[in-house]
Design a protein around this motif. Structure first.
Motif, short mmCIF file in Angstrom:
data_model
loop_
_atom_site.label_atom_id
_atom_site.label_comp_id
_atom_site.label_asym_id
_atom_site.label_seq_id
_atom_site.Cartn_x
_atom_site.Cartn_y
_atom_site.Cartn_z
N PRO A 154 0.87 -1.05 0.16
CA PRO A 154 -0.09 -0.13 -0.22
C PRO A 154 0.86 1.27 -0.05
O PRO A 154 1.96 1.37 0.86
CB PRO A 154 -0.94 0.00 1.25
CG PRO A 154 -0.83 -1.56 1.36
CD PRO A 154 0.37 -2.08 1.11
N ASP A 155 0.38 2.08 -1.11
CA ASP A 155 1.19 3.34 -0.93
C ASP A 155 0.31 4.69 -1.16
O ASP A 155 -0.58 4.65 -1.93
CB ASP A 155 1.99 3.49 -2.38
CG ASP A 155 2.85 4.84 -2.73
OD1 ASP A 155 2.75 5.54 -1.51
OD2 ASP A 155 3.27 5.01 -3.95
N PHE A 156 0.58 5.26 0.01
CA PHE A 156 -0.39 6.54 0.22
C PHE A 156 0.26 7.89 -0.29
O PHE A 156 -0.49 8.93 -0.15
CB PHE A 156 -0.67 6.87 1.76
CG PHE A 156 -1.60 5.67 2.29
CD1 PHE A 156 -2.87 5.66 2.08
CD2 PHE A 156 -1.08 4.67 3.01
CE1 PHE A 156 -3.68 4.84 2.78
CE2 PHE A 156 -2.12 3.70 3.45
CZ PHE A 156 -3.26 3.87 3.53
N SER A 157 1.15 7.73 -1.15
CA SER A 157 2.03 9.00 -1.43
C SER A 157 1.04 9.79 -2.49
O SER A 157 1.12 11.14 -2.42
CB SER A 157 3.23 8.49 -2.05
OG SER A 157 2.84 7.84 -3.35
N THR A 159 -2.38 9.59 -2.19
CA THR A 159 -3.71 9.60 -1.62
C THR A 159 -3.89 10.79 -0.75
O THR A 159 -2.76 10.97 0.15
CB THR A 159 -4.07 8.32 -1.07
OG1 THR A 159 -4.13 7.28 -1.95
CG2 THR A 159 -5.35 8.32 -0.41
N CYS A 177 -10.10 6.53 1.00
CA CYS A 177 -8.86 5.93 1.36
C CYS A 177 -8.58 5.01 0.05
O CYS A 177 -9.09 3.83 -0.11
CB CYS A 177 -8.92 5.18 2.60
SG CYS A 177 -7.29 4.40 2.83
N PRO A 179 -5.28 3.81 -1.48
CA PRO A 179 -3.66 3.70 -1.67
C PRO A 179 -3.58 2.69 -3.15
O PRO A 179 -4.54 2.17 -3.46
CB PRO A 179 -3.12 2.81 -0.47
CG PRO A 179 -4.49 2.22 -0.11
CD PRO A 179 -5.94 2.99 -0.28
N LYS A 180 -2.32 2.97 -3.64
CA LYS A 180 -1.86 2.21 -4.66
C LYS A 180 -1.63 0.99 -4.27
O LYS A 180 -0.34 0.95 -3.41
CB LYS A 180 -1.01 2.85 -5.58
CG LYS A 180 -0.52 1.97 -6.78
CD LYS A 180 0.37 2.87 -7.78
CE LYS A 180 0.76 1.86 -9.06
NZ LYS A 180 1.85 2.47 -9.74
#
Length: 201
Positions: A154-157, A159, A177, A179-180
């Protein structure tokens, strides 16, 4: 008497300048044969007793040859992959695809169009070795590439969880929410240090 021999093209075009005649013109040689040299040729034999003509059709063909080949690719789960291969040849080559040596057929997420392969919403089962096959009646060629499926934590950069202020008590608020991640993650929510549980609100 021994006839004189001459050559001509039945379509009225000139015989190529590069052509050479041998054995009292009984043999016509056309070096570096190209598409424009195709056509109906006539050999004319003539003496004082008469004339005779022999005809022959020259046809240009070429085995398939790659113009664009496929190469190894990596894709995350739920992404799409597009491969395209193109080949020259005469007659024009037809295309088919193999996966791990077995014929690949268009169905659902897999679309085939000429030399193009598209797989949407890829999954782990799509990983493997793929081959694009180009063929005509004069030859067949193969191009191979491997599809690897990768996992992404999970990547929240990219989001943004926005700070929200209720203007009206009792109103509804939605916080997204997204994330990638690959494969699709599971989610849990916390308020402060406490895990949020579903309730009537």
């Amino acid at each position: 008497p021994v006839p004189t021999i001459s050559w001509r093209r039945a379509d009225g075009k000139q015989i190529p300048r590069k052509a050479r005649r041998h054995r009292s013109s009984g043999l016509l040689e056309i070096p570096n044969f190209q598409q424009e040299d195709t056509g109906l040729y006539e050999c004319v034999a003539e003496n004082v007793r008469g004339k005779n003509v022999a005809r022959g059709q020259l046809t240009f063909y070429a085995q398939p040859n790659w113009i664009q080949k496929i190469s190894d690719a990596r894709a995350a789960i739920e992404e799409s992959i597009v491969w395209e291969c193109r080949a020259s040849g005469r007659p024009k080559p037809s295309y088919r695809w193999l996966k791990d040596g077995e014929p690949l057929l268009p169905q659902g997420r897999v679309q085939l169009e000429q030399g193009s392969l598209t797989i949407t919403n890829v999954s782990l089962s799509d990983a493997g070795m793929y081959q694009c096959v180009a063929e005509n009646r004069h030859g067949i060629i193969f191009a191979s590439a491997e599809l690897s499926i990768i996992a992404i934590g999970p990547d929240f950069s990219k989001t943004l969880l926005k700070k929200l202020t209720l203007v009206k008590v009792g109103g509804e608020v939605i916080i997204e929410c997204k994330p990638k991640a690959s494969p699709r993650p599971t989610y849990s929510w916390k308020k402060g240090k406490d895990i949020l549980r579903e309730n009537e609100r």
